[in-house]
Design a protein around this motif. Structure first.
Motif, PDB file in Angstrom:
ATOM      1  N   GLU A  41      72.703  81.069  40.027  1.00 52.54           N
ATOM      2  CA  GLU A  41      72.004  82.357  40.490  1.00 52.54           C
ATOM      3  C   GLU A  41      71.193  82.785  39.322  1.00 52.54           C
ATOM      4  OE1 GLU A  41      75.107  83.503  44.073  1.00 52.54           O
ATOM      5  OE2 GLU A  41      75.243  84.491  42.019  1.00 52.54           O
ATOM      6  N   GLU A  42      71.777  83.021  38.243  1.00 53.00           N
ATOM      7  CA  GLU A  42      71.017  83.656  37.081  1.00 53.00           C
ATOM      8  C   GLU A  42      69.891  82.931  36.701  1.00 53.00           C
ATOM      9  OE1 GLU A  42      71.266  86.613  36.257  1.00 53.00           O
ATOM     10  OE2 GLU A  42      73.231  87.203  36.958  1.00 53.00           O
ATOM     11  N   LEU A  43      70.127  81.614  36.595  1.00 56.41           N
ATOM     12  CA  LEU A  43      68.966  80.576  36.432  1.00 56.41           C
ATOM     13  C   LEU A  43      67.722  80.803  37.414  1.00 56.41           C
ATOM     14  CD1 LEU A  43      71.032  77.317  35.290  1.00 56.41           C
ATOM     15  CD2 LEU A  43      69.620  78.728  33.666  1.00 56.41           C
ATOM     16  N   ALA A  44      68.096  80.883  38.523  1.00 54.68           N
ATOM     17  CA  ALA A  44      67.315  81.120  39.644  1.00 54.68           C
ATOM     18  C   ALA A  44      66.555  82.388  39.401  1.00 54.68           C
ATOM     19  CB  ALA A  44      67.900  81.044  41.152  1.00 54.68           C
ATOM     20  N   GLU A  45      67.139  83.688  39.123  1.00 53.12           N
ATOM     21  CA  GLU A  45      66.683  84.819  38.673  1.00 53.12           C
ATOM     22  C   GLU A  45      65.401  84.871  37.580  1.00 53.12           C
ATOM     23  OE1 GLU A  45      69.627  87.860  38.435  1.00 53.12           O
ATOM     24  OE2 GLU A  45      70.407  87.469  40.280  1.00 53.12           O
ATOM     25  N   LEU A  46      65.895  84.176  36.763  1.00 49.93           N
ATOM     26  CA  LEU A  46      64.717  83.997  35.610  1.00 49.93           C
ATOM     27  C   LEU A  46      63.622  83.375  36.081  1.00 49.93           C
ATOM     28  CD1 LEU A  46      63.922  84.475  32.480  1.00 49.93           C
ATOM     29  CD2 LEU A  46      65.324  82.251  32.247  1.00 49.93           C
ATOM     30  N   GLN A  47      63.895  82.139  36.693  1.00 45.88           N
ATOM     31  CA  GLN A  47      62.828  81.328  37.298  1.00 45.88           C
ATOM     32  C   GLN A  47      62.076  82.048  38.288  1.00 45.88           C
ATOM     33  OE1 GLN A  47      64.192  78.129  39.927  1.00 45.88           O
ATOM     34  NE2 GLN A  47      62.235  77.791  40.594  1.00 45.88           N
ATOM     35  N   LYS A  48      62.810  83.092  38.991  1.00 45.00           N
ATOM     36  CA  LYS A  48      61.918  83.908  39.782  1.00 45.00           C
ATOM     37  C   LYS A  48      60.859  84.865  39.291  1.00 45.00           C
ATOM     38  CE  LYS A  48      62.774  87.720  42.748  1.00 45.00           C
ATOM     39  NZ  LYS A  48      64.104  88.723  43.223  1.00 45.00           N
ATOM     40  N   GLU A  49      61.532  85.490  37.970  1.00 47.39           N
ATOM     41  CA  GLU A  49      60.728  86.456  37.180  1.00 47.39           C
ATOM     42  C   GLU A  49      59.656  85.425  36.724  1.00 47.39           C
ATOM     43  OE1 GLU A  49      60.899  89.588  36.849  1.00 47.39           O
ATOM     44  OE2 GLU A  49      62.435  89.796  38.407  1.00 47.39           O
ATOM     45  N   ILE A  50      59.755  84.401  36.279  1.00 43.63           N
ATOM     46  CA  ILE A  50      58.504  83.656  35.619  1.00 43.63           C
ATOM     47  C   ILE A  50      57.655  83.141  36.459  1.00 43.63           C
ATOM     48  CG2 ILE A  50      58.060  81.461  34.328  1.00 43.63           C
ATOM     49  CD1 ILE A  50      60.849  81.494  33.120  1.00 43.63           C
ATOM     50  N   ALA A  51      57.855  82.852  37.792  1.00 41.20           N
ATOM     51  CA  ALA A  51      57.039  82.914  38.891  1.00 41.20           C
ATOM     52  C   ALA A  51      56.341  83.885  39.315  1.00 41.20           C
ATOM     53  CB  ALA A  51      57.817  82.195  40.148  1.00 41.20           C
ATOM     54  N   LYS A  52      56.884  85.342  39.100  1.00 42.45           N
ATOM     55  CA  LYS A  52      56.067  86.401  39.252  1.00 42.45           C
ATOM     56  C   LYS A  52      55.131  86.431  38.152  1.00 42.45           C
ATOM     57  CE  LYS A  52      59.717  89.511  40.983  1.00 42.45           C
ATOM     58  NZ  LYS A  52      60.476  90.673  40.719  1.00 42.45           N
ATOM     59  N   ASP A  53      55.421  86.247  37.143  1.00 38.29           N
ATOM     60  CA  ASP A  53      54.157  86.381  36.013  1.00 38.29           C
ATOM     61  C   ASP A  53      53.224  85.315  36.043  1.00 38.29           C
ATOM     62  OD1 ASP A  53      53.545  87.255  33.403  1.00 38.29           O
ATOM     63  OD2 ASP A  53      54.075  85.299  32.671  1.00 38.29           O
ATOM     64  N   LEU A  54      53.535  84.026  36.449  1.00 36.36           N
ATOM     65  CA  LEU A  54      52.402  83.293  36.777  1.00 36.36           C
ATOM     66  C   LEU A  54      51.746  83.549  38.166  1.00 36.36           C
ATOM     67  CD1 LEU A  54      54.473  79.750  36.518  1.00 36.36           C
ATOM     68  CD2 LEU A  54      52.803  80.579  34.847  1.00 36.36           C
TER      69      LEU A  54
END
Length: 114
Positions: A41-54
């Motif tokens: 879940e924590e890995l997914a949350e970081l992925q989500k924040e990076i996707a938002k930045d992209l």
């Protein structure tokens, strides 16, 4: 030592608790399965924040870099990776060796050694 007793002991010496102690305390509060789910879940949350930045890069006029959320999720992932290291009983030296070997493969694959 059971979880309750370990928690009480650590609360009594709060200023002396090491990072590794805290990782072990977090691990002991849940089962391995629950911990692994939390790590994912924590890995997914970081992925989500990076996707938002992209996504924000796609519209430069409205781009706002939210390093606060990325930093927070990054910190969560680092903590979770320490927990994963404990779950799988990986030593610092084993991890260092694997990281160095992987880095060398990446450098060679990209032909960065001239």
């Amino acid at each position: 030592m059971n979880f309750g007793k370990a928690l009480e002991e650590m609360q009594n010496r709060k200023s002396e608790i090491t990072f590794d102690d805290k990782v072990k305390l977090l691990l002991n509060s849940k089962s391995d399965t629950e911990n692994k789910v939390r790590i994912i879940e924590e890995l997914a949350e970081l992925q989500k924040e990076i996707a938002k930045d992209l996504r924000n890069h796609l519209t430069p006029e409205t781009r706002v870099i939210d390093t606060k959320n990325i930093l927070e999720e990054f910190a969560d992932v680092v903590i979770e990776l320490h927990m994963l290291k404990e779950i799988y009983n990986i030593s610092d030296s084993e991890l260092d060796k694997a990281i160095n070997e992987k880095m060398e493969k990446n450098m060679e694959r990209l032909n960065l050694y001239k």
